[in-house]
Design an enzyme around this catalytic site. Structure first.
Site, PDB file in Angstrom:
ATOM      1  N   GLU A 135      -7.926  -0.238 -32.307  1.00 27.81           N
ATOM      2  CA  GLU A 135      -8.133   1.212 -32.360  1.00 27.81           C
ATOM      3  C   GLU A 135      -8.805   1.703 -31.078  1.00 27.81           C
ATOM      4  OE1 GLU A 135      -7.256   3.620 -34.401  1.00 27.81           O
ATOM      5  OE2 GLU A 135      -6.255   2.307 -35.847  1.00 27.81           O
ATOM      6  N   CYS A 156      -7.682   2.169 -39.437  1.00 34.21           N
ATOM      7  CA  CYS A 156      -6.997   3.396 -39.023  1.00 34.21           C
ATOM      8  C   CYS A 156      -7.369   4.546 -39.954  1.00 34.21           C
ATOM      9  CB  CYS A 156      -5.490   3.170 -39.007  1.00 34.21           C
ATOM     10  SG  CYS A 156      -4.557   4.596 -38.379  1.00 34.21           S
TER      11      CYS A 156
END
Length: 226
Positions: free
Chosen positions: A201, A134
């Site tokens: 993601e 992230c």
């Protein structure tokens, strides 16, 4: 180093994230604002769990320096990224009632559950590996979009968040932390965790485009045997 191996192992999924229609539309200024609103609400849920996992991982660490850095990362998140998100909420008039009316989406739920599992099964090092994509992927996306930017001011502000020095400095600290907690014994496990986070993601962008919810889907009717 662990981060070199991790980056090499996830090049395909990261490239897919950078090319994803959500990112392309955000840059072009064509992303529907209701989709960006939905993304922000889901990211709100994600970031709060993200911060909690930093604190839990710090609590489990026997290394004072590692624990301090994790707590610093959690505080930086609260003072920086989450605070900036609140300015986006204010600009788009996203209220607490709007958040309450939008359940956590399946992908957001699964991603955060993966992070908690990484902590439970691989300890502090597992959490660090799970959290890293992230930080790192968003920094790469911010850098790749910085040159052209977006014609929509709030989209440009989103890009600026991830290309700012304070964010990239925090990301660099996390890279160093990941290399510090990786060992010859746990590297394979950490790479597996990092790869799964990178996959999530990519799914997060699609979740936003789809306005994913918990609706039931009916399997297509199978053709009868002849």
């Amino acid at each position: 180093m662990f981060t070199d191996q991790a980056h090499e192992q996830t090049l395909a999924s990261w490239a897919a994230s950078k090319r994803h229609p959500f990112i392309q539309q955000l840059q072009a200024g064509t992303l529907p604002m209701d989709t960006f609103r939905y993304y922000l609400i889901q990211d709100h849920y994600y970031l709060h769990e993200f911060g909690k996992i930093h604190d839990l991982a710090a609590d489990q660490s026997s290394d004072t320096q590692v624990a301090q850095q994790l707590r610093a990362g959690a505080e930086h998140l609260r003072q920086g990224e989450i605070a900036i998100r609140q300015t986006f909420f204010d600009r788009l008039n996203i209220t607490t009632a709007d958040i309450a009316a939008t359940p956590v989406a399946p992908t957001s739920y699964a991603y955060t559950s993966h992070l908690y599992r990484a902590l439970a099964t691989a300890g502090t090092a597992g959490a660090v590996a799970g959290l890293l994509p992230c930080y790192w992927l968003y920094a790469e996306i911010g850098a790749s979009l910085a040159g052209t930017g977006s014609p929509v001011p709030i989209f440009q502000a989103w890009i600026d968040t991830y290309n700012a020095d304070d964010y990239t400095n925090s990301m660099t600290d996390q890279l160093a932390l990941a290399n510090a907690v990786a060992t010859p014994t746990n590297t394979d496990q950490l790479l597996n965790i990092f790869t799964k986070s990178s996959w999530y993601e990519l799914q997060f962008w699609q979740m936003a485009l789809d306005h994913e919810d918990w609706s039931l889907t009916t399997p297509s009717q199978a053709a009868p045997f002849s």
